[in-house]
Scaffold this motif. Structure first.
Motif, mmCIF file in Angstrom:
data_model
loop_
_atom_site.group_PDB
_atom_site.id
_atom_site.type_symbol
_atom_site.label_atom_id
_atom_site.label_comp_id
_atom_site.label_asym_id
_atom_site.label_seq_id
_atom_site.Cartn_x
_atom_site.Cartn_y
_atom_site.Cartn_z
ATOM 1 N N GLN A 145 0.828 -1.205 0.000
ATOM 2 C CA GLN A 145 0.000 0.000 0.000
ATOM 3 C C GLN A 145 0.863 1.257 0.000
ATOM 4 N N MET A 146 1.990 1.207 0.713
ATOM 5 C CA MET A 146 2.898 2.360 0.743
ATOM 6 C C MET A 146 3.461 2.641 -0.645
ATOM 7 N N LEU A 147 3.771 1.569 -1.389
ATOM 8 C CA LEU A 147 4.351 1.734 -2.722
ATOM 9 C C LEU A 147 3.365 2.338 -3.710
ATOM 10 N N GLU A 148 2.095 2.296 -3.394
ATOM 11 C CA GLU A 148 1.072 2.857 -4.265
ATOM 12 C C GLU A 148 0.841 4.352 -4.004
ATOM 13 N N GLN A 149 1.454 4.863 -2.927
ATOM 14 C CA GLN A 149 1.345 6.280 -2.605
ATOM 15 C C GLN A 149 2.427 7.063 -3.350
ATOM 16 N N PRO A 150 2.241 8.364 -3.533
ATOM 17 C CA PRO A 150 3.257 9.156 -4.246
ATOM 18 C C PRO A 150 4.645 9.026 -3.641
ATOM 19 N N TRP A 151 4.724 8.986 -2.302
ATOM 20 C CA TRP A 151 6.030 8.883 -1.644
ATOM 21 C C TRP A 151 6.618 7.480 -1.756
ATOM 22 N N GLY A 152 5.817 6.523 -2.161
ATOM 23 C CA GLY A 152 6.341 5.192 -2.454
ATOM 24 C C GLY A 152 6.749 5.066 -3.911
ATOM 25 N N LYS A 153 5.973 5.687 -4.784
ATOM 26 C CA LYS A 153 6.261 5.623 -6.223
ATOM 27 C C LYS A 153 7.557 6.340 -6.585
ATOM 28 N N ILE A 154 7.841 7.458 -5.935
ATOM 29 C CA ILE A 154 8.964 8.281 -6.357
ATOM 30 C C ILE A 154 10.297 7.566 -6.185
ATOM 31 N N GLN A 155 10.410 6.756 -5.152
ATOM 32 C CA GLN A 155 11.666 6.033 -4.961
ATOM 33 C C GLN A 155 11.976 5.144 -6.157
ATOM 34 N N TYR A 156 10.941 4.521 -6.708
ATOM 35 C CA TYR A 156 11.145 3.665 -7.880
ATOM 36 C C TYR A 156 11.367 4.480 -9.141
ATOM 37 N N GLU A 157 10.736 5.638 -9.246
ATOM 38 C CA GLU A 157 10.986 6.498 -10.396
ATOM 39 C C GLU A 157 12.459 6.907 -10.442
ATOM 40 N N ILE A 158 13.011 7.233 -9.293
ATOM 41 C CA ILE A 158 14.427 7.598 -9.218
ATOM 42 C C ILE A 158 15.300 6.398 -9.553
ATOM 43 N N THR A 159 14.969 5.246 -8.991
ATOM 44 C CA THR A 159 15.742 4.029 -9.237
ATOM 45 C C THR A 159 15.695 3.648 -10.712
ATOM 46 N N PHE A 160 14.513 3.708 -11.306
ATOM 47 C CA PHE A 160 14.385 3.393 -12.739
ATOM 48 C C PHE A 160 15.293 4.295 -13.575
ATOM 49 N N ALA A 161 15.293 5.577 -13.259
ATOM 50 C CA ALA A 161 16.112 6.523 -14.020
ATOM 51 C C ALA A 161 17.591 6.189 -13.904
ATOM 52 N N GLN A 162 18.002 5.715 -12.740
ATOM 53 C CA GLN A 162 19.412 5.390 -12.530
ATOM 54 C C GLN A 162 19.807 4.047 -13.151
ATOM 55 N N LEU A 163 18.814 3.261 -13.544
ATOM 56 C CA LEU A 163 19.077 1.959 -14.169
ATOM 57 C C LEU A 163 18.723 1.939 -15.656
ATOM 58 N N ALA A 164 18.169 3.019 -16.158
ATOM 59 C CA ALA A 164 17.603 3.036 -17.513
ATOM 60 C C ALA A 164 18.639 2.803 -18.606
ATOM 61 N N HIS A 165 19.907 3.021 -18.302
ATOM 62 C CA HIS A 165 20.949 2.840 -19.314
ATOM 63 C C HIS A 165 21.262 1.375 -19.585
ATOM 64 N N LEU A 166 20.766 0.460 -18.759
ATOM 65 C CA LEU A 166 21.086 -0.960 -18.911
ATOM 66 C C LEU A 166 20.259 -1.576 -20.035
ATOM 67 N N GLU A 167 20.935 -2.116 -21.028
ATOM 68 C CA GLU A 167 20.280 -2.772 -22.159
ATOM 69 C C GLU A 167 21.080 -3.997 -22.586
ATOM 70 N N ASN A 168 20.343 -5.017 -22.998
ATOM 71 C CA ASN A 168 20.961 -6.249 -23.516
ATOM 72 C C ASN A 168 21.918 -6.880 -22.511
#
Length: 235
Positions: free
Chosen positions: A8-31
């Protein structure tokens, strides 16, 4: 562990943002062939599986199979499942928010095994709690000086959804892993210090994510953030 409360915490804005930041820091990984150790609900695994081959290992069955639409290999278990893989099997290994909850005397064994399955020049991505950032949040956000003093004295911290844990420094991580530090980044420099009431306002998630990413590679912000994303290289 209260899995539903955590979800439930991850569905809140303060839970989502941590993953948005993490995704951005991992987005360069391909193949890449990636092992996500302690994958939780698999949000990072699912994101990376868009452009990579991902294997996720998670000891909590309810978390591992929470989403049936996720498309990556799922393995129920812990370190014993890592031992099944041959040495140098993966380009990238993730270990996010895991080592805090492992007995301090066992951390070296975990890191040794994760390092073993990494290819030469492969990278270990670790997201860890930062004592400085946790103390700042305890004082500013939680107004809990007793908790802050406990953290300052190196005592265990209590997680809302997980068991008790202990922090460790980047220097301690380097000593335990015998790996080379490539870089470390900030996660949650500012938003852990704001009241939750402001986090539901229009555009808060977008603007705060932009701000967090603007400072995540800068000093002193990455030394005072609640979490630190550490990149280690196997030489």
């Amino acid at each position: 562990m209260d899995i539903q409360q955590y979800k439930q915490m991850l569905e809140q804005p303060w839970g989502k943002i941590q993953y948005e930041i993490t995704f951005a820091q991992l987005a360069h990984l391909e193949n890449k062939k990636i092992l996500d150790f302690g994958s939780g609900f698999g949000l990072v695994s699912q994101f990376l599986a868009q452009n990579n081959e991902v294997v996720a290992i998670e000891p909590q069955e309810e978390m591992l199979f929470a989403y049936s639409n996720h498309r990556y290999e799922k393995i129920l278990g812990s370190l014993e499942q890592v031992k099944i893989f041959e040495s140098e099997s993966f380009d990238i290994v993730l270990c996010h928010n895991v080592l805090e909850y492992i007995d301090e005397n066992c951390r070296v064994n975990y890191l040794s095994e994760l390092k073993r399955v990494l290819k030469r020049d492969g990278k270990l991505s670790i997201i860890k709690h930062n004592q400085v950032g946790k103390i700042m949040q305890a004082v500013v956000f939680s107004n809990d000086v007793d908790q802050a003093l406990d953290l300052l004295n190196g005592n265990e911290f209590k997680s809302v959804s997980f068991s008790q844990g202990t922090t460790y420094t980047i220097d301690e991580l380097l000593e335990m892993s015998k790996m080379k530090l490539e870089n470390y980044q900030a996660i949650r420099t500012f938003y852990s210090l704001q009241m939750n009431e402001v986090k539901t306002k229009d555009n808060w998630l977008e603007k705060m994510t932009e701000m967090e990413l603007a400072v995540c590679d800068l000093y002193p912000y990455k030394d005072i953030s609640f979490l630190q994303h550490v990149w280690l290289v196997k030489e």
